[in-house]
Design an enzyme around this catalytic site. Structure first.
Site, PDB file in Angstrom:
ATOM      1  N   GLU A 151       0.807  -1.220   0.000  1.00 14.89           N
ATOM      2  CA  GLU A 151       0.000   0.000   0.000  1.00 14.89           C
ATOM      3  C   GLU A 151       0.848   1.282   0.000  1.00 14.89           C
ATOM      4  O   GLU A 151       0.819   2.073   0.948  1.00 14.89           O
ATOM      5  CB  GLU A 151      -0.973   0.017   1.180  1.00 14.89           C
ATOM      6  CG  GLU A 151      -2.004  -1.083   1.080  1.00 14.89           C
ATOM      7  CD  GLU A 151      -3.175  -0.912   2.036  1.00 14.89           C
ATOM      8  OE1 GLU A 151      -3.020  -0.256   3.081  1.00 14.89           O
ATOM      9  OE2 GLU A 151      -4.256  -1.425   1.723  1.00 14.89           O
ATOM     10  N   GLU A 313      -6.714  -8.142  -0.415  1.00 13.54           N
ATOM     11  CA  GLU A 313      -7.104  -8.133   0.996  1.00 13.54           C
ATOM     12  C   GLU A 313      -8.561  -7.724   1.121  1.00 13.54           C
ATOM     13  O   GLU A 313      -9.047  -6.882   0.348  1.00 13.54           O
ATOM     14  CB  GLU A 313      -6.309  -7.081   1.783  1.00 13.54           C
ATOM     15  CG  GLU A 313      -4.837  -7.320   1.913  1.00 13.54           C
ATOM     16  CD  GLU A 313      -4.171  -6.197   2.720  1.00 13.54           C
ATOM     17  OE1 GLU A 313      -4.859  -5.503   3.497  1.00 13.54           O
ATOM     18  OE2 GLU A 313      -2.960  -6.014   2.540  1.00 13.54           O
TER      19      GLU A 313
HETATM   20  C1  GLA Z   1      -4.102  -2.666   4.810  1.00 11.15           C
HETATM   21  C2  GLA Z   1      -2.714  -3.270   4.906  1.00 11.15           C
HETATM   22  C3  GLA Z   1      -2.618  -4.443   5.822  1.00 11.15           C
HETATM   23  C4  GLA Z   1      -3.453  -4.238   7.051  1.00 11.15           C
HETATM   24  C5  GLA Z   1      -4.872  -3.944   6.649  1.00 11.15           C
HETATM   25  C6  GLA Z   1      -5.816  -3.769   7.811  1.00 11.15           C
HETATM   26  O1  GLA Z   1      -4.827  -3.117   3.757  1.00 11.15           O
HETATM   27  O2  GLA Z   1      -2.193  -3.612   3.653  1.00 11.15           O
HETATM   28  O3  GLA Z   1      -1.256  -4.602   6.160  1.00 11.15           O
HETATM   29  O4  GLA Z   1      -2.944  -3.173   7.777  1.00 11.15           O
HETATM   30  O5  GLA Z   1      -4.890  -2.740   5.929  1.00 11.15           O
HETATM   31  O6  GLA Z   1      -7.095  -3.456   7.384  1.00 11.15           O
END
Ligand code: GLA
Ligand code: ZN
Length: 679
Positions: A151, A313
């Site tokens: 991210e 995710e």
């Molecule tokens: C993001 C991050 C993860 C985690 C999630 C929690 O998507 O990539 O490492 O912190 O948020 O929601």
């Protein structure tokens, strides 16, 4: 994962952090993964500190054990490069790796996503780490993707970034005169005589916090826009450096990094071009409309011209960082997983596999909760979904979606439109785009999101809401598209400026005036609580945010304002241009208006819904040369029915339906009907 020849079913699993746990727990994790149908884990996303205890030492002992365990258990690995958080020792020894924020404050060690993208230390050691990881695990044939960093986001304003910005500017403008011209620096006597005089746009220079809403504004849009481009490019360079290092050693393994949804800071379209496949993290709020994640799935699919993407995710239930950790209701995790697939995802992945016990994510949803067993609601739901995905196998993998409607989306336009001083602080690009998208979504009309450089010719209708910036050549492309019979719709505050936020002279909307057949003379900002109105097909709709006062220069009016000194002036227009048609919506209106107007427009163009279904029952289609897969998704809290046009079989239940039969779905239910071509 996408593009890997090892994938024969939808990869199912997600972020797994065994390094946070004693080894005794790992075997139990393996048992639980198999029980849940988990076949893929994302490993090693935040392990830099443990992999590199000091400058000259790598320690792979623990990761070796973890990788062996995965291989022994036939788990596929999406392997992280661990570069989204640098080690503390590195920050102490090489402070250039720390970011400087927009106030000029030099950050100390802490948090994550914390490295300066132009730090020589960061670039050197992140690439070295990538190489070391790739060398070490190159023979693990269960690695299905590289997950670079995590991210990407934020910005840095340190001296290294300032110097790199000047290099970036020299490359872009070549001469200082060209830069002065682009930024319009004769305003307020800002003429630069040397590139070395230029500093980043931040709160110490051109930017300021606007008292009215606390948001950061700028005195000079040109430099601020370039700094945003530069920031996006700087981080992209970091990605590319890592990618190239990985590719040198494992050219066959696809490389990605996970995007964050509607994240304004990075030009994701530009990034996607450098990635083998695109992946993103979907964390809707408990009260997000179903169209919210759907739209971003469509944006992500558009990044690689329709290629399937990875849902990297999502939370099995709660997200700790939301203000209210409201549980995902029974069935919702499954529903949102299928929604992703329906829009083009070829993976269903989660954050996270086991809930950590310390720090800020200890209350984030996970497959395995703190109780540590399979006896939880969330585990059971994930286990059921895991079994379903096993049953689906490879049926939907690689299938495509086809849309006749496109919405143009542009990150640079997002930056520029909302950075403009005036005409109103209520300009909101995302909201405007979503108004049009949601109207189509609710009618089950598929939409592709396209870039300003995409081909328009395959679409029957192209919608460009609030496209303030007219990128070089864009108007000419639209002109050709419409001339050859296309239908184009655009709105207020579109086509005003060039790529440097300099107004295109000769009356608004600049180079698009001839296509639209109008001239916008003035625009009236409408403060909150006030509104104008107009009547469309007998119903009165609100006009707010901005009301264009426009002249017809070839177009016909469809509707006019009801009140104020511009009562009777056109607000909706239609222009015949070549063989095509152009619509203009000169204000912001209500969801009811967009629903009606777009229904009419689609009907006039014979654009049909995938299937007719009640509101909040979504139907999407993915297809290959043999089958169409109709995804019927019931977002409602009550049961529903949808009538099929053709015979087909539900691939989840094996129930067969004849043409004209109704599929019954419970609240939050899902059916995937396979229809043979020609049936
Ligand atoms: C993001 C991050 C993860 C985690 C999630 C929690 O998507 O990539 O490492 O912190 O948020 O929601
Ligand atoms: Zn920096």
């Amino acid at each position: 994962m996408i593009g890997s020849d090892k994938i024969h079913k939808i990869p199912y699993g997600g972020d797994y952090n065994p390094e946070q746990w004693p080894e005794e727990v790992w075997e139990e994790d393996m048992r639980l993964f198999h029980l849940a149908g988990v076949d893929t884990v994302t490993l090693n996303v935040f392990s830099w500190a443990s992999l590199q205890p000091d400058e000259n030492v790598y320690d792979f002992e623990r990761l070796d054990k973890i990788m062996d365990l995965m291989r022994k258990n036939h788990l596929q690995v999406c392997l992280g490069t661990s570069t989204a958080a640098h080690p503390a020792w590195m920050a102490r020894k090489y402070p250039d790796i720390l970011r400087t924020d927009e106030t000029g404050m030099k950050r100390r060690f802490g948090a994550r996503h914390n490295s300066c993208p132009n730090s020589p230390t960061y670039r050197k050691y992140s690439v070295m780490l990538c190489k070391a990881i790739a060398e070490r695990y190159r023979n693990f044939d269960n690695i299905v993707a590289w997950h670079v960093s995590n991210e990407y986001g934020g910005a840095c304003y340190c001296e290294n970034c300032a110097a790199a910005f000047r290099v970036w500017l020299r490359k872009k403008y070549k001469t200082i005169e060209a830069l002065n011209d682009a930024w319009n620096t004769s305003f307020w006597g800002h003429t630069f005589y040397d590139f070395e005089e230029i500093v980043p746009a931040d709160l110490r220079s051109e930017e300021f916090r606007y008292d009215f809403d606390g948001r950061i504004r700028t005195n000079f849009q040109g430099i601020s826009l370039d700094y945003m481009r530069f920031t996006s490019d700087s981080m992209l360079e970091c990605f590319v450096l890592e990618r190239d290092a990985l590719k040198e050693i494992t050219p066959q393994i696809p490389v990605t990094t996970n995007f964050m949804g509607w994240f304004k800071g990075l030009d994701y379209f530009k990034w996607a071009k450098e990635m083998d496949f695109v992946s993103w993290d979907n964390y809707p709020e408990w009260d997000s409309l179903p169209s919210h994640p759907a739209a971003f799935h469509d944006v992500v699919r558009g990044m690689k011209d329709g290629m399937p993407f990875s849902l990297m995710e999502q939370s099995p239930s709660v997200s700790n960082w939301h203000p209210y950790c409201r549980l995902k209701r029974p069935g919702v995790m499954r529903l949102l997983s299928y929604q992703a697939i329906a829009h083009g995802a070829d993976t269903v992945m989660f954050f996270q596999m086991r809930r950590s016990i310390g720090a800020c994510e200890k209350y984030h949803g996970a497959l395995i909760d703190h109780v540590g067993t399979e006896h939880t609601r969330v585990f059971k739901e994930m286990q059921e979904l895991g079994a379903e995905l096993q049953k689906i196998g490879d049926a939907t993998l690689g299938t495509r979606t086809h849309a006749k409607v496109a919405i143009v989306f542009d990150w640079e336009n997002w930056w520029a439109a909302e950075m403009s001083a005036g005409p109103t602080v209520l300009i909101n690009y995302y909201e405007e785009v979503m108004s049009y998208y949601t109207a189509l979504f609710n009618q089950n009309i598929p939409v592709d999101f396209i870039r300003t450089d995409s081909d328009l010719t395959t679409y029957d209708l192209v919608i460009a809401p609030l496209l303030y910036m007219n990128r070089n050549g864009y108007d000419e492309k639209v002109r050709n598209y419409v001339r050859n019979g296309g239908c184009y719709l655009t709105t207020y505050f579109s086509g005003y400026v060039d790529e440097n936020d300099k107004v295109l002279p000769g009356g608004y909307p600049g180079k698009q005036k001839d296509i639209l057949g109008i001239w916008v003379e003035e625009s009236d900002a409408v403060p909150p609580g006030m509104e104008n109105s107009f009547i469309y097909k007998g119903t009165k709709y609100p006009a707010g945010v901005l009301c264009d006062l426009l002249h017809l220069e070839g177009a016909q009016e469809i509707s006019t304002y009801e009140s104020d000194f511009y009562a009777g002036w056109p607000v909706l227009t239609k222009n015949k241009f070549g063989d095509g048609t152009v619509y203009y919506v000169g204000t912001r209106s209500s969801a009811e208006f967009y629903a009606t107007f777009l229904r009419d427009l689609c009907e006039s163009l014979f654009i049909e819904p995938v299937l007719n279904a009640p509101l909040d029952v979504e139907v999407r289609c993915r297809e290959d040369h043999e089958y169409r897969y109709l995804f019927i998704l019931n977002h409602k809290d009550s049961e529903t029915e949808v009538r099929l046009k053709k015979e087909g079989t539900d691939i989840l239940t094996d129930l067969h339906y004849g043409a004209g039969d109704s599929v019954k779905l419970p609240a939050k239910g899902v059916s995937i009907i396979r229809v043979r071509y020609g049936a």
